[in-house]
Motif scaffolding. Structure first.
Motif, mmCIF file in Angstrom:
data_model
loop_
_atom_site.group_PDB
_atom_site.id
_atom_site.type_symbol
_atom_site.label_atom_id
_atom_site.label_comp_id
_atom_site.label_asym_id
_atom_site.label_seq_id
_atom_site.Cartn_x
_atom_site.Cartn_y
_atom_site.Cartn_z
ATOM 1 N N ILE A 156 0.834 -1.193 0.000
ATOM 2 C CA ILE A 156 0.000 0.000 0.000
ATOM 3 C C ILE A 156 0.873 1.249 0.000
ATOM 4 O O ILE A 156 0.448 2.328 -0.448
ATOM 5 C CB ILE A 156 -0.969 -0.007 1.215
ATOM 6 N N SER A 157 2.118 1.120 0.458
ATOM 7 C CA SER A 157 3.032 2.268 0.424
ATOM 8 C C SER A 157 3.444 2.620 -1.001
ATOM 9 O O SER A 157 4.017 3.691 -1.230
ATOM 10 C CB SER A 157 4.271 2.016 1.289
ATOM 11 N N ALA A 158 3.133 1.749 -1.954
ATOM 12 C CA ALA A 158 3.331 2.092 -3.356
ATOM 13 C C ALA A 158 2.367 3.181 -3.790
ATOM 14 O O ALA A 158 2.631 3.918 -4.748
ATOM 15 C CB ALA A 158 3.126 0.853 -4.234
ATOM 16 N N LYS A 159 1.250 3.275 -3.101
ATOM 17 C CA LYS A 159 0.206 4.235 -3.454
ATOM 18 C C LYS A 159 0.324 5.539 -2.671
ATOM 19 O O LYS A 159 -0.194 6.559 -3.083
ATOM 20 C CB LYS A 159 -1.180 3.624 -3.196
ATOM 21 N N ARG A 160 0.969 5.474 -1.519
ATOM 22 C CA ARG A 160 1.157 6.654 -0.683
ATOM 23 C C ARG A 160 2.489 6.531 0.031
ATOM 24 O O ARG A 160 2.612 5.819 1.035
ATOM 25 C CB ARG A 160 0.011 6.807 0.321
ATOM 26 N N CYS A 209 -1.220 -4.984 -3.312
ATOM 27 C CA CYS A 209 -0.804 -3.821 -2.509
ATOM 28 C C CYS A 209 -1.381 -3.918 -1.099
ATOM 29 O O CYS A 209 -2.380 -3.251 -0.778
ATOM 30 C CB CYS A 209 -1.259 -2.532 -3.182
ATOM 31 N N PRO A 210 -0.792 -4.744 -0.247
ATOM 32 C CA PRO A 210 -1.328 -4.882 1.107
ATOM 33 C C PRO A 210 -0.817 -3.799 2.047
ATOM 34 O O PRO A 210 0.301 -3.295 1.915
ATOM 35 C CB PRO A 210 -0.817 -6.258 1.534
ATOM 36 N N GLY A 211 -1.677 -3.460 3.013
ATOM 37 C CA GLY A 211 -1.238 -2.642 4.132
ATOM 38 C C GLY A 211 -0.519 -3.518 5.147
ATOM 39 O O GLY A 211 0.144 -4.483 4.788
ATOM 40 N N TRP A 212 -0.690 -3.220 6.431
ATOM 41 C CA TRP A 212 0.010 -3.982 7.467
ATOM 42 C C TRP A 212 -0.508 -5.410 7.515
ATOM 43 O O TRP A 212 -1.683 -5.649 7.746
ATOM 44 C CB TRP A 212 -0.175 -3.325 8.834
ATOM 45 N N VAL A 213 0.394 -6.358 7.292
ATOM 46 C CA VAL A 213 0.074 -7.782 7.348
ATOM 47 C C VAL A 213 0.854 -8.396 8.505
ATOM 48 O O VAL A 213 2.034 -8.082 8.704
ATOM 49 C CB VAL A 213 0.429 -8.497 6.028
ATOM 50 N N GLU A 252 -3.175 -9.045 15.856
ATOM 51 C CA GLU A 252 -4.564 -9.472 15.655
ATOM 52 C C GLU A 252 -5.401 -8.388 14.973
ATOM 53 O O GLU A 252 -6.514 -8.665 14.511
ATOM 54 C CB GLU A 252 -5.208 -9.863 16.980
ATOM 55 N N GLN A 253 -4.867 -7.171 14.872
ATOM 56 C CA GLN A 253 -5.563 -6.102 14.166
ATOM 57 C C GLN A 253 -5.041 -5.899 12.744
ATOM 58 O O GLN A 253 -5.467 -4.991 12.047
ATOM 59 C CB GLN A 253 -5.452 -4.790 14.949
ATOM 60 N N MET A 254 -4.125 -6.743 12.348
ATOM 61 C CA MET A 254 -3.533 -6.628 11.013
ATOM 62 C C MET A 254 -4.217 -7.574 10.020
ATOM 63 O O MET A 254 -4.886 -8.539 10.410
ATOM 64 C CB MET A 254 -2.037 -6.964 11.055
ATOM 65 N N ILE A 255 -4.049 -7.284 8.761
ATOM 66 C CA ILE A 255 -4.433 -8.202 7.691
ATOM 67 C C ILE A 255 -3.664 -9.501 7.892
ATOM 68 O O ILE A 255 -2.508 -9.488 8.337
ATOM 69 C CB ILE A 255 -4.092 -7.565 6.327
ATOM 70 N N THR A 256 -4.273 -10.635 7.581
ATOM 71 C CA THR A 256 -3.586 -11.914 7.754
ATOM 72 C C THR A 256 -2.972 -12.371 6.433
ATOM 73 O O THR A 256 -3.468 -12.039 5.353
ATOM 74 C CB THR A 256 -4.538 -13.008 8.257
ATOM 75 N N ILE A 308 -7.193 -8.369 -13.480
ATOM 76 C CA ILE A 308 -7.206 -7.431 -12.359
ATOM 77 C C ILE A 308 -5.790 -6.863 -12.229
ATOM 78 O O ILE A 308 -4.877 -7.556 -11.783
ATOM 79 C CB ILE A 308 -7.619 -8.116 -11.045
ATOM 80 N N PRO A 309 -5.567 -5.610 -12.617
ATOM 81 C CA PRO A 309 -4.202 -5.089 -12.627
ATOM 82 C C PRO A 309 -3.626 -4.834 -11.249
ATOM 83 O O PRO A 309 -2.410 -4.869 -11.068
ATOM 84 C CB PRO A 309 -4.320 -3.785 -13.423
ATOM 85 N N GLU A 310 -4.490 -4.561 -10.261
ATOM 86 C CA GLU A 310 -3.992 -4.168 -8.943
ATOM 87 C C GLU A 310 -5.067 -4.438 -7.891
ATOM 88 O O GLU A 310 -6.245 -4.226 -8.135
ATOM 89 C CB GLU A 310 -3.669 -2.674 -8.971
ATOM 90 N N ILE A 311 -4.628 -4.921 -6.721
ATOM 91 C CA ILE A 311 -5.554 -5.138 -5.605
ATOM 92 C C ILE A 311 -4.952 -4.479 -4.369
ATOM 93 O O ILE A 311 -3.796 -4.720 -4.021
ATOM 94 C CB ILE A 311 -5.762 -6.639 -5.330
ATOM 95 N N GLN A 312 -5.744 -3.653 -3.708
ATOM 96 C CA GLN A 312 -5.332 -3.032 -2.465
ATOM 97 C C GLN A 312 -5.990 -3.732 -1.277
ATOM 98 O O GLN A 312 -7.168 -4.090 -1.346
ATOM 99 C CB GLN A 312 -5.691 -1.543 -2.445
ATOM 100 N N PHE A 313 -5.227 -3.934 -0.209
ATOM 101 C CA PHE A 313 -5.721 -4.536 1.014
ATOM 102 C C PHE A 313 -5.468 -3.528 2.148
ATOM 103 O O PHE A 313 -4.313 -3.198 2.426
ATOM 104 C CB PHE A 313 -4.969 -5.824 1.353
ATOM 105 N N ILE A 314 -6.528 -3.055 2.784
ATOM 106 C CA ILE A 314 -6.347 -2.085 3.861
ATOM 107 C C ILE A 314 -7.147 -2.489 5.082
ATOM 108 O O ILE A 314 -8.114 -3.245 4.993
ATOM 109 C CB ILE A 314 -6.741 -0.663 3.410
ATOM 110 N N ARG A 315 -6.734 -1.964 6.233
ATOM 111 C CA ARG A 315 -7.418 -2.239 7.484
ATOM 112 C C ARG A 315 -8.530 -1.224 7.699
ATOM 113 O O ARG A 315 -8.509 -0.130 7.126
ATOM 114 C CB ARG A 315 -6.432 -2.178 8.657
#
Length: 237
Positions: free
Chosen positions: A143-147, A184-188, A203-207, A227-234
């Motif tokens: 996700i830091s690729a996006k911001r 593009c995952p956030g905190w995993v 336990e509050q992060m993406i698995t 699907i060119p891109e997938i973002q995963f956010i909390r």
């Protein structure tokens, strides 16, 4: 012999291992690669104990020879490549005035250069699969690729480049039946994020399984859907 085969880098833990698990369940023959032999062998045992077909290659994936070694071993064992998962990555935080050249180069080599080299070394196999039932490349960005993130500027820059390179490969190779997707995952909750888990509990992060299950869905899409891109956010991020 498995009817489909995949390479998964950074497969000794976290996202890479979760993806390898799903691909094994889906019947893929697997070449799993990572830098540390002991950790990789342990992860691979967990896969083979489930009856999955697994080739293990420990290699420095930021080095050209390491990339070639992984591809050569995969080519010899399976002779085909239906799915390439470029997941290996490293993040090293530093304020810009204190960036060490060695750590800068390591992130550039592992996070970006290796992906380009893996495409180059496997494109013939991917084209062969693409001409039959279709092929896919999945690149783990962030996700830091996006911001872009302060103190993680080099990591953010490499992951932004991964997203851009993935888009370029879509335009270059999709007509050959080769799909390219950037994750593009956030905190995993992985060993890579342990440094922040005193502020964001695991336990509050993406698995990792959240990311792994995405592979199952991607495999079921029709050839007409990319699907060119997938973002995963909390929640709240």
């Amino acid at each position: 012999m498995a009817q489909r085969a995949a390479i998964v880098t950074g497969a000794s833990s976290g996202i890479g291992l979760a993806i390898a698990q799903v691909l094994g369940e889906e019947g893929f023959g697997l070449t799993v690669a990572a830098r540390r032999p002991e950790k990789l062998e342990e992860a691979a045992r967990g896969l083979t104990d489930q009856g999955f077909d697994v080739e293990v290659v420990a290699a420095a994936l930021g080095d050209e020879e390491g990339v070639k070694a992984v591809v050569a071993a995969h080519r010899e064992r399976y002779g085909r490549l239906d799915l390439l998962v470029n997941n290996a990555g490293v993040g090293i935080g530093s304020p810009v005035g204190e960036i060490e050249t060695k750590k800068l180069d390591m992130q550039l080599d592992v996070n970006l250069r290796s992906i380009i080299l893996f495409y180059r070394e496997t494109v013939d196999l991917l084209r062969a699969a693409g001409a039959q039932d279709g092929a896919m490349v999945v690149n783990t960005a962030s996700i830091s690729a996006k911001r872009g993130q302060p103190w993680m500027s080099v990591y953010s820059a490499t992951k932004g480049a991964v997203v851009n390179f993935t888009e370029a490969m879509h335009k270059e190779l999709s007509q050959d039946g080769i799909k390219s997707t950037a994750l593009c995952p956030g905190w995993v909750a992985t060993p890579m994020t342990e440094f922040i888990q005193d502020q964001i509990p695991a336990e509050q992060m993406i698995t990792p399984a959240d990311i792994g299950e995405t592979m199952r869905w991607l495999l079921r899409l029709s050839p007409a859907c990319i699907i060119p891109e997938i973002q995963f956010i909390r929640p709240g991020d």
